[in-house]
Motif scaffolding. Structure first.
Motif, short mmCIF file in Angstrom:
data_model
loop_
_atom_site.label_atom_id
_atom_site.label_comp_id
_atom_site.label_asym_id
_atom_site.label_seq_id
_atom_site.Cartn_x
_atom_site.Cartn_y
_atom_site.Cartn_z
N GLU A 1 42.77 -14.34 -17.95
CA GLU A 1 43.16 -15.80 -17.53
C GLU A 1 44.56 -16.11 -18.01
O GLU A 1 45.30 -16.65 -17.10
N GLU A 2 44.71 -15.87 -19.19
CA GLU A 2 46.25 -15.77 -19.71
C GLU A 2 47.26 -15.13 -18.94
O GLU A 2 48.28 -15.83 -18.57
N GLU A 3 47.02 -13.92 -18.47
CA GLU A 3 47.96 -13.37 -17.83
C GLU A 3 48.24 -13.77 -16.45
O GLU A 3 49.11 -13.86 -15.77
N GLU B 1 47.53 -17.01 -15.46
CA GLU B 1 48.21 -18.33 -15.73
C GLU B 1 49.71 -18.00 -15.84
O GLU B 1 50.56 -18.69 -15.35
N LYS B 2 50.09 -17.06 -16.76
CA LYS B 2 51.49 -16.85 -16.93
C LYS B 2 52.31 -16.37 -15.66
O LYS B 2 53.32 -16.89 -15.39
#
Length: 376
Positions: free
Chosen positions: A144-146, A148-149
Motif C-alpha cells: 500500500e505504501e508503494e 501510495e507513493k
C-alpha cells in the motif's frame, strides 16, 4: 465546497463509513464490485448449462436402458415377463417425457447464452486483434505504501494531462491524445479519474462528472482488455478504439451499461460524502453553541414547556417570572438548571458556593422578582 477525503472505492460495497484509508488503490479494486459480480454471474450461468447437459445425458442413458428392457421383455413369453412389460413400458414413456423436457431446457439455455450482452470479459479474448504485443509478466504485488507513493508521484507530474484527457469527448481525440501521451494509459490515471468524478459530483458539477465518467470507463475498458490479453495497456489501447468506433449494438450496450452503473455509484458515494460533511459541520456548530454546563441551548429549548418557550421567543422576563410562579417548584427548578447549563438563561448569581446554590439562588431570584410588585 472544500475537498473531502475519499475512502478506498473497494470499501464502498463493504462499509460506507470507513474513510481512514487512502484513495490510491489499483484499478481492478476500484471496479471489483462491478467486475466480480459479472464474473460470478457468468460462471453460474456456465455451471447451470453444464448441469443441464449432464442431467440430459443421464436421462438419455436411462431411456436407452428402459428401451432395452422393454425389448427383452417383449421377446419373453413367460407370464412374469408380460406383467413386467407393462411396467417397463410405463417407465420408458415417463423417461422419454423427462428427456424431452430436459432437451427443451438445454435449448432455452443455449438461446439465452446467444442473447447475453457482450462485456469486457467476453470480448477481451485472444483473436480480438492479431496485433498482440508486449506480453506482460507477473510482477510482485506492490505494498500500500508503494502504491501510495507511486500514485502521488504520477499525479504530481501528470495531473494537468489527466484532467485534459478527462474532458475529451470524441473517440478520435481520445485516441490521438493517448498516442501522444501513452504514459497516461495506466491504473494511476483511472484512479485519479474516479476521484475526480466524485469531486465534481460533490461540487454539483453534474455534466462535467458525466463527461469524466465516460473517460474513466474508456480507460477501464483498455486496462481490462490489456489484463485479459496479458499485454501492456500502452500496446493495446488502439485495439479498443478500433473496436468501439465500429462496434455493433451489443458492444455499445455493454459499454453504456458499465458507464451508467459507474455514474450511479459515483452519485451514491458523493451523497454519502456530502451527508457526512454536513453532519460534521452541524456537530461543530453544536459544540460552539454549548453552554457553561455543556448542554445545547437548541436541544434544551425543545424540552421546555410551550409557555417557557414563548418567554424566550419574546425575550420577556416578566412573562417568564409569571410562568415560573405557576409551575411545580421541583419542575421549575429542573428547567431553570438546564436553561443555565445551556446558556439560555444567564443568572446574576449572588453566591459563589457551587452549582446547587447558584441554581437555588437563580430560581429564588426569578420567583422573588415576580412577587415584589405585589408587595407594593
Amino acid at each position: 465546497m472544500s475537498r473531502i477525503d475519499y475512502s478506498v472505492w473497494d470499501h464502498i460495497e463493504v462499509s460506507d463509513d470507513e474513510d481512514d484509508t487512502h484513495p490510491n488503490i489499483d484499478t481492478p479494486s476500484l471496479f471489483r464490485w462491478r467486475h466480480q459480480a459479472r464474473v460470478e454471474r457468468m460462471e453460474d450461468f456456465k455451471q447451470r448449462g453444464e448441469d443441464m447437459n449432464k442431467t440430459l445425458r443421464d436421462c438419455r442413458r436411462k431411456v436407452a436402458e428402459a428401451q432395452k428392457k422393454v425389448q427383452e421383455l417383449s421377446i419373453s413369453k413367460t407370464d412374469d415377463a408380460k406383467a413386467e412389460l407393462s411396467k417397463a413400458q410405463a417407465e420408458e414413456k415417463k423417461l422419454k417425457k423427462e428427456e424431452r423436457e430436459w432437451e427443451k431446457k438445454v435449448e432455452d439455455h443455449n438461446r439465452e447464452e446467444k442473447k447475453m450482452p457482450w462485456n469486457v470479459d467476453t470480448l477481451s479474448k485472444d483473436g480480438f486483434s492479431k496485433s498482440i504485443v508486449n506480453v506482460t509478466t507477473d510482477t510482485a504485488e506492490e505494498t500500500e505504501e508503494e502504491k501510495e507513493k507511486k500514485h502521488k508521484t504520477f499525479v504530481e507530474k501528470n495531473e494537468k494531462q489527466i484532467k485534459h484527457f478527462g474532458m475529451l469527448r470524441r473517440w478520435d481525440d481520445s485516441q490521438k491524445y493517448l498516442s501522444d501521451n501513452p504514459h497516461l494509459v495506466c491504473e494511476e490515471t483511472a484512479n485519479y479519474l474516479v476521484i475526480m468524478c466524485i469531486d465534481l459530483e460533490v461540487e454539483e458539477k453534474h455534466a462535467l462528472m458525466e463527461q469524466v465518467a465516460h473517460q474513466t470507463i474508456v480507460m477501464q475498458f483498455i486496462l481490462e482488455l490489456a489484463k485479459s490479453l496479458k499485454v501492456d495497456p500502452r500496446g493495446c489501447f488502439r485495439q479498443f478504439f478500433a473496436k468501439i468506433k465500429t462496434a455493433d449494438q451489443q458492444y455499445q450496450d455493454a459499454f453504456n451499461d458499465e458507464l451508467e452503473s459507474f455514474k450511479e455509484r459515483v452519485r451514491g458515494r458523493a451523497k454519502i460524502r456530502i451527508d457526512k460533511a454536513m453532519k460534521e459541520y452541524e456537530e461543530e456548530e453544536r459544540q460552539k453553541r454549548l453552554g457553561p454546563g455543556g448542554l445545547d441551548p437548541v436541544e434544551v429549548y425543545e424540552t421546555l414547556p410551550a409557555e417557557m418557550q414563548k418567554c424566550f421567543d419574546e425575550k420577556d422576563i416578566q412573562m417568564l417570572q409569571e410562568v415560573i410562579s405557576k409551575m411545580d417548584p421541583t419542575e421549575a427548578k429542573a428547567h431553570m438548571k438546564k436553561c443555565i447549563d445551556s446558556g439560555l438563561w444567564v443568572p446574576n448569581s449572588k453566591t459563589d458556593d457551587g452549582d446547587e446554590k447558584e441554581e437555588d439562588a437563580t430560581y429564588e431570584e426569578v420567583k422573588q422578582e415576580q412577587q415584589e410588585p405585589k408587595k407594593e
